[in-house]
Design a protein around this motif. Structure first.
Motif, PDB file in Angstrom:
ATOM      1  N   ALA A 124       0.984  -1.299   0.050  1.00  0.00           N
ATOM      2  CA  ALA A 124      -0.093   0.120   0.064  1.00  0.00           C
ATOM      3  C   ALA A 124       0.860   1.197  -0.114  1.00  0.00           C
ATOM      4  CB  ALA A 124      -1.060   0.053   1.199  1.00  0.00           C
ATOM      5  N   VAL A 125       0.657   2.047  -0.958  1.00  0.00           N
ATOM      6  CA  VAL A 125       1.731   3.120  -1.281  1.00  0.00           C
ATOM      7  C   VAL A 125       0.860   4.359  -1.306  1.00  0.00           C
ATOM      8  CG1 VAL A 125       3.490   4.270  -2.546  1.00  0.00           C
ATOM      9  CG2 VAL A 125       3.388   1.825  -2.376  1.00  0.00           C
ATOM     10  N   SER A 126       1.034   5.413  -0.304  1.00  0.00           N
ATOM     11  CA  SER A 126       0.151   6.569  -0.442  1.00  0.00           C
ATOM     12  C   SER A 126       1.212   7.749  -0.685  1.00  0.00           C
ATOM     13  CB  SER A 126      -0.048   7.127   1.051  1.00  0.00           C
ATOM     14  OG  SER A 126       1.174   7.307   1.917  1.00  0.00           O
ATOM     15  N   GLY A 127       2.366   7.808  -1.247  1.00  0.00           N
ATOM     16  CA  GLY A 127       3.156   8.724  -1.656  1.00  0.00           C
ATOM     17  C   GLY A 127       3.833   9.485  -0.485  1.00  0.00           C
ATOM     18  N   VAL A 179      -4.554   3.873  -3.125  1.00  0.00           N
ATOM     19  CA  VAL A 179      -6.116   4.310  -2.825  1.00  0.00           C
ATOM     20  C   VAL A 179      -6.287   5.814  -2.855  1.00  0.00           C
ATOM     21  CG1 VAL A 179      -8.014   4.180  -1.274  1.00  0.00           C
ATOM     22  CG2 VAL A 179      -6.458   2.257  -1.470  1.00  0.00           C
ATOM     23  N   ASP A 180      -7.001   6.029  -4.086  1.00  0.00           N
ATOM     24  CA  ASP A 180      -7.383   7.694  -4.195  1.00  0.00           C
ATOM     25  C   ASP A 180      -8.691   7.803  -3.601  1.00  0.00           C
ATOM     26  OD1 ASP A 180      -8.056  10.221  -5.093  1.00  0.00           O
ATOM     27  OD2 ASP A 180      -8.319   9.851  -7.171  1.00  0.00           O
ATOM     28  N   HIS A 181      -8.691   8.580  -2.050  1.00  0.00           N
ATOM     29  CA  HIS A 181      -9.834   8.638  -1.398  1.00  0.00           C
ATOM     30  C   HIS A 181     -10.925   9.719  -2.062  1.00  0.00           C
ATOM     31  CE1 HIS A 181      -7.333   6.881   1.619  1.00  0.00           C
ATOM     32  NE2 HIS A 181      -8.275   6.211   1.796  1.00  0.00           N
ATOM     33  N   GLY A 182     -10.226  10.420  -2.953  1.00  0.00           N
ATOM     34  CA  GLY A 182     -10.978  11.632  -3.511  1.00  0.00           C
ATOM     35  C   GLY A 182     -11.426  12.832  -2.561  1.00  0.00           C
ATOM     36  N   LEU A 183     -10.758  12.794  -1.669  1.00  0.00           N
ATOM     37  CA  LEU A 183     -10.922  13.752  -0.348  1.00  0.00           C
ATOM     38  C   LEU A 183     -10.473  15.169  -0.624  1.00  0.00           C
ATOM     39  CD1 LEU A 183     -10.569  11.457   2.747  1.00  0.00           C
ATOM     40  CD2 LEU A 183     -12.775  12.064   1.553  1.00  0.00           C
ATOM     41  N   ARG A 184      -9.343  15.001  -1.654  1.00  0.00           N
ATOM     42  CA  ARG A 184      -8.590  16.378  -2.115  1.00  0.00           C
ATOM     43  C   ARG A 184      -8.358  16.563  -3.447  1.00  0.00           C
ATOM     44  NH1 ARG A 184      -3.365  16.550  -0.991  1.00  0.00           N
ATOM     45  NH2 ARG A 184      -3.288  14.140  -0.371  1.00  0.00           N
ATOM     46  N   PRO A 185      -8.497  18.037  -4.136  1.00  0.00           N
ATOM     47  CA  PRO A 185      -8.640  18.010  -5.482  1.00  0.00           C
ATOM     48  C   PRO A 185      -7.322  17.613  -6.108  1.00  0.00           C
ATOM     49  CG  PRO A 185      -9.455  20.091  -4.299  1.00  0.00           C
ATOM     50  CD  PRO A 185      -8.784  19.279  -3.351  1.00  0.00           C
ATOM     51  N   VAL A 194      -1.054   0.161  -9.484  1.00  0.00           N
ATOM     52  CA  VAL A 194      -2.432  -0.061  -9.582  1.00  0.00           C
ATOM     53  C   VAL A 194      -3.010   1.246  -8.646  1.00  0.00           C
ATOM     54  CG1 VAL A 194      -4.541  -1.328  -8.814  1.00  0.00           C
ATOM     55  CG2 VAL A 194      -2.690  -2.502  -9.839  1.00  0.00           C
ATOM     56  N   ILE A 195      -4.163   1.871  -9.111  1.00  0.00           N
ATOM     57  CA  ILE A 195      -4.856   2.871  -8.493  1.00  0.00           C
ATOM     58  C   ILE A 195      -6.167   2.547  -8.142  1.00  0.00           C
ATOM     59  CG2 ILE A 195      -5.607   5.221  -8.487  1.00  0.00           C
ATOM     60  CD1 ILE A 195      -3.220   6.010 -10.235  1.00  0.00           C
ATOM     61  N   LEU A 196      -6.745   2.346  -7.008  1.00  0.00           N
ATOM     62  CA  LEU A 196      -8.027   2.193  -6.642  1.00  0.00           C
ATOM     63  C   LEU A 196      -8.727   3.526  -6.441  1.00  0.00           C
ATOM     64  CD1 LEU A 196      -7.280  -0.839  -4.357  1.00  0.00           C
ATOM     65  CD2 LEU A 196      -7.631  -1.166  -6.879  1.00  0.00           C
ATOM     66  N   THR A 197      -9.893   3.663  -6.342  1.00  0.00           N
ATOM     67  CA  THR A 197     -10.907   4.592  -6.198  1.00  0.00           C
ATOM     68  C   THR A 197     -11.805   4.691  -5.079  1.00  0.00           C
ATOM     69  OG1 THR A 197     -10.124   5.709  -8.077  1.00  0.00           O
ATOM     70  CG2 THR A 197     -11.730   6.863  -6.952  1.00  0.00           C
ATOM     71  N   TRP A 198     -11.917   5.478  -3.894  1.00  0.00           N
ATOM     72  CA  TRP A 198     -12.993   5.299  -3.238  1.00  0.00           C
ATOM     73  C   TRP A 198     -14.190   6.130  -3.856  1.00  0.00           C
ATOM     74  CZ3 TRP A 198     -13.375   7.655   2.190  1.00  0.00           C
ATOM     75  CH2 TRP A 198     -14.524   7.590   3.007  1.00  0.00           C
ATOM     76  N   LEU A 199     -15.123   5.483  -4.460  1.00  0.00           N
ATOM     77  CA  LEU A 199     -16.452   6.064  -5.099  1.00  0.00           C
ATOM     78  C   LEU A 199     -17.443   6.063  -4.097  1.00  0.00           C
ATOM     79  CD1 LEU A 199     -16.109   4.088  -8.475  1.00  0.00           C
ATOM     80  CD2 LEU A 199     -15.190   6.262  -7.841  1.00  0.00           C
ATOM     81  N   GLY A 200     -18.528   7.037  -4.377  1.00  0.00           N
ATOM     82  CA  GLY A 200     -19.763   7.224  -3.682  1.00  0.00           C
ATOM     83  C   GLY A 200     -19.451   8.233  -2.566  1.00  0.00           C
ATOM     84  N   LEU A 242     -10.762  -1.901   0.072  1.00  0.00           N
ATOM     85  CA  LEU A 242     -10.243  -1.857  -1.331  1.00  0.00           C
ATOM     86  C   LEU A 242      -8.973  -2.656  -1.598  1.00  0.00           C
ATOM     87  CD1 LEU A 242     -11.120   1.805  -1.948  1.00  0.00           C
ATOM     88  CD2 LEU A 242     -12.455  -0.263  -2.935  1.00  0.00           C
ATOM     89  N   LEU A 243      -7.913  -2.511  -0.470  1.00  0.00           N
ATOM     90  CA  LEU A 243      -6.901  -3.011  -0.644  1.00  0.00           C
ATOM     91  C   LEU A 243      -6.912  -4.741  -0.796  1.00  0.00           C
ATOM     92  CD1 LEU A 243      -4.691  -0.772   1.529  1.00  0.00           C
ATOM     93  CD2 LEU A 243      -4.423  -1.194  -0.952  1.00  0.00           C
ATOM     94  N   THR A 244      -7.632  -5.349   0.477  1.00  0.00           N
ATOM     95  CA  THR A 244      -7.599  -6.630   0.611  1.00  0.00           C
ATOM     96  C   THR A 244      -8.628  -7.259  -0.640  1.00  0.00           C
ATOM     97  OG1 THR A 244      -9.748  -6.148   2.064  1.00  0.00           O
ATOM     98  CG2 THR A 244      -7.161  -6.663   2.873  1.00  0.00           C
TER      99      THR A 244
END
Length: 437
Positions: free
Chosen positions: A32-35, A62-68, A89-95, A113-115
């Motif tokens: 898991a890599v956040s940067g 994981v792109d949580h989409g919480l910041r622009p 791989v990039i996973l996105t938190w939708l909804g 999402l990761l598991t």
């Protein structure tokens, strides 16, 4: 497993990884890599470790989409990963995002999402970048929340180097390295990183501990001692569950009370706590004081107890632990493949059998009365303890009619081959790398 800050290197890291095995030949590891600096250092170290063993690393962001800027940052991380020979791989938190408890919700979604990705990709090991300073902060927060009712012990020892979620081994190989040693390593290899502004926001408890506003952090030696004690306890609890536990496909557990009563109290509490997390789908262990009180009452046959989203009490000379209906997840509509109540893996096709919409939820008292009206109700429900019946997962059509009650044989429209529901809990019954069967 700890080293001095100057010694964080590929060779030192490899020795740590050897302690977290065994691994398959040519291992495929996800990280898991956040940067941030910790996860980027782990990505570099694991890339070299996998390459030396003929394996491969996938960096999952994981792109949580919480910041622009989060989307661009995720792409930047993916570029860094590919630049050193790893997959990305990039996973996105939708909804919709919750208005309160956002950090906790984001953490839970990130793990799920990761598991889920690891399961789909047949990856057995997911590496996480928690390090020694994170550990000290975690222990401080847990002790502060526990207060006087929770004396220091293995349950407050912080994060384990190995845990299991959704059948995936979560590895934390950086727990022996501090933040300063990680920054020094990145400087040596010339790797930049992304600063998350939330890591400086005093709105968050962890940042306040990190800033010294909440008091002194625990000593590293004390944490190591508690961690070693907990590791011994985890193995003892696993041994106890191996001989005492029967996990039913319908999602409840039966425990033989004889070995439970014979075990050391601390071991029995830990084992029961693990089962409660598995059946209840919770993210945290119940408090020791409440667990000890309710376990004592239940084992004495003095009634049914409610704790951690579960009900438990004696049934036919065994301790039954099942989901509490009021705590279970609400109705979820198909189609698709998804998790329900963090416990059941559900698969149903578009439109469902015979073309009508489907929904899954718990049987409940109303559904139980409906099922009991059928002539074969004793055949369907007979093997299942009465306490566990209302929390059974069920499928209904658009009119609310029961069309399938998994694990019971109730299938009035003949759709059992088109719908699938299996117990696949987020939390395993043990915390040392395997599931009791």
């Amino acid at each position: 497993m700890s080293e001095s800050p100057a010694e964080l290197s590929d060779a030192g890291f490899a020795r740590v990884m050897d302690c977290l095995g065994p691994f398959e030949a040519r291992p495929h590891i996800a990280v898991a890599v956040s940067g941030g600096p910790d996860s980027l250092a782990l990505m570099h170290l694991l890339t070299a470790w996998c390459r030396a063993r003929g394996g491969h690393l996938t960096a999952v962001t994981v792109d949580h989409g919480l910041r622009p800027e989060s989307g661009a940052e995720a792409q930047k991380v993916a570029g860094w990963a590919r630049g050193i020979g790893a997959s990305a791989v990039i996973l996105t938190w939708l909804g919709e995002k919750p208005q309160s408890g956002l950090q906790a919700a984001a953490r839970q979604m990130r793990y799920e999402l990761l598991t889920d990705w690891c399961r789909r990709a047949d990856v057995l090991h997911l590496a996480l970048a928690h390090q020694a300073d994170d550990q000290r902060e975690t222990v401080a927060m847990r002790q502060a929340r526990a207060g006087k009712d929770e004396p220091p012990g293995p349950g407050l020892a912080g994060m384990s180097a190995i845990t299991v979620r959704h059948g995936i081994r979560l590895l934390r190989p950086m727990l022996g390295f501090c933040r300063a040693s990680i920054a020094a390593y990145l400087d040596r290899i010339g790797q930049d990183w992304i600063e998350d502004p939330s890591n400086r926001s005093l709105r968050f408890e962890r940042v306040r501990w990190r800033s010294g506003l909440m008091g002194r952090l625990p000593d590293g030696a004390d944490i190591q001692t508690a961690g070693e004690r907990r590791r011994r306890l985890e193995f003892a609890a696993a041994d106890l569950l191996m001989c005492a536990a029967e996990i039913a496909p319908a999602g409840y557990v039966l425990l033989d009370p004889v070995p439970i009563r014979a075990a050391a109290v601390e071991v029995a509490e830990w084992a029961l706590g693990q089962v409660l997390m598995m059946v209840g789908g919770g993210s945290y262990r119940p408090a020791r004081a409440a667990l000890r009180r309710d376990m004592t009452v239940a084992l004495a046959g003095k009634g049914v107890r409610s704790l951690a989203g579960c009900l438990f009490g004696l049934w036919r000379q065994r301790l039954l632990i099942c989901r509490e209906t009021g705590a279970a997840a609400g109705i979820v509509e198909g189609p698709g493949s998804f998790m329900w109540d963090r416990r059941f893996r559900v698969t149903c096709g578009a439109g469902g059998p015979a073309g009508f919409p489907l929904e899954i939820g718990q049987l409940g008292e109303r559904g139980l009365r409906e099922l009991e009206k059928t002539p074969e109700s004793s055949q369907f429900l007979g093997p299942i303890p009465a306490l566990a019946r209302p929390s059974l997962p069920v499928f209904r059509d658009a009119t609310g009619r029961l069309i399938l009650v998994p694990f019971t044989g109730y299938d009035p429209v003949g759709c059992r081959n088109e719908l699938n529901c299996r117990f696949d809990p987020y939390n395993s019954a043990t915390s040392i790398g395997f599931t009791v069967a």
